[in-house]
Design a protein around this motif. Structure first.
Motif, PDB file in Angstrom:
ATOM      1  N   UNK A 159      -8.359 -12.614  16.350  1.00 14.81           N
ATOM      2  CA  UNK A 159      -9.607 -11.932  16.373  1.00 14.81           C
ATOM      3  C   UNK A 159      -9.737 -11.365  15.023  1.00 14.81           C
ATOM      4  N   UNK A 160      -8.805 -10.381  14.704  1.00 16.74           N
ATOM      5  CA  UNK A 160      -8.940  -9.636  13.440  1.00 16.74           C
ATOM      6  C   UNK A 160      -9.118 -10.458  12.155  1.00 16.74           C
ATOM      7  N   UNK A 161      -8.277 -11.521  12.200  1.00 18.47           N
ATOM      8  CA  UNK A 161      -8.456 -12.328  10.996  1.00 18.47           C
ATOM      9  C   UNK A 161      -9.722 -12.925  10.962  1.00 18.47           C
ATOM     10  N   UNK A 162     -10.514 -13.646  11.979  1.00 20.73           N
ATOM     11  CA  UNK A 162     -11.716 -14.192  12.143  1.00 20.73           C
ATOM     12  C   UNK A 162     -12.764 -13.500  11.570  1.00 20.73           C
ATOM     13  N   UNK A 163     -12.581 -11.941  12.160  1.00 16.53           N
ATOM     14  CA  UNK A 163     -13.509 -10.965  11.862  1.00 16.53           C
ATOM     15  C   UNK A 163     -13.549 -10.775  10.382  1.00 16.53           C
TER      16      UNK A 163
END
Length: 177
Positions: A159-163
């Motif tokens: 999630x944090x990488x995609x955000x």
């Protein structure tokens, strides 16, 4: 194990910083920390992930109340960070009232108060169940081009990488990881 990062929007784009959150004990303290990271009241995203179990994003815009999204409330509540992020308001509950005893208990030595047996017989109020799955505001990043349906489909593993990728700061985030 947790990973936490502050993503602050600046005039030069998004900047990421790895921050130590061990001393943060409340949502208000977390919001104050985020505000300190942003010049000119620009938005700050506090990103928290716990080893593939859940992730959370707290958005702070100046002095406004923080907006929160947590991917899995029941998993998050098993951690100290979840307890900070997930309050009654986020769950759509009325705030819990502090229980005040009906009888005073020996405050000045003149009141006897309830007996030990009476106190033992009182049943504690069971805590309300926390729902499995997402809670909060999945629209908190729509003005950055990350739609609510996208937020709801993110997995804790990435999630944090995609955000960060959607915000254009993936390399900056990876540098602080």
């Amino acid at each position: 194990m947790y990973f936490t990062a502050l993503l602050a929007r600046t005039e030069n784009g998004w900047e990421a910083s790895d921050t130590e959150l061990d001393d943060v004990e409340s949502l208000d303290e977390l919001a104050d920390l985020a505000r300190a990271a942003s010049p000119d009241d620009e938005p700050v995203l506090v990103c928290i992930e716990q080893e593939g179990a859940w992730f959370g994003v707290v958005r702070v815009d100046g002095e406004e109340d923080p907006r929160i999204f947590v991917s899995d409330a029941s998993r998050a509540m098993r951690s100290g960070w979840g307890e900070i992020l997930i309050g009654d308001e986020l769950l759509g509950r009325e705030p819990r009232e502090t229980r005040v005893p009906e009888e005073l208990t020996d405050l000045d030595g003149t009141e006897e108060g309830p007996s030990a047996e009476a106190l033992a017989e009182e049943e504690p109020t069971p805590p309300e169940a926390v729902p499995a799955g997402p809670v909060g505001d999945p629209e908190l990043m729509e003005d950055f081009g990350i739609e609510a349906r996208t937020v709801l489909t993110l997995t804790p593993e990435n999630a944090l990488g995609e955000i960060a990728d959607a915000l254009g700061c993936a390399e900056v985030l990876e540098a602080v990881r």
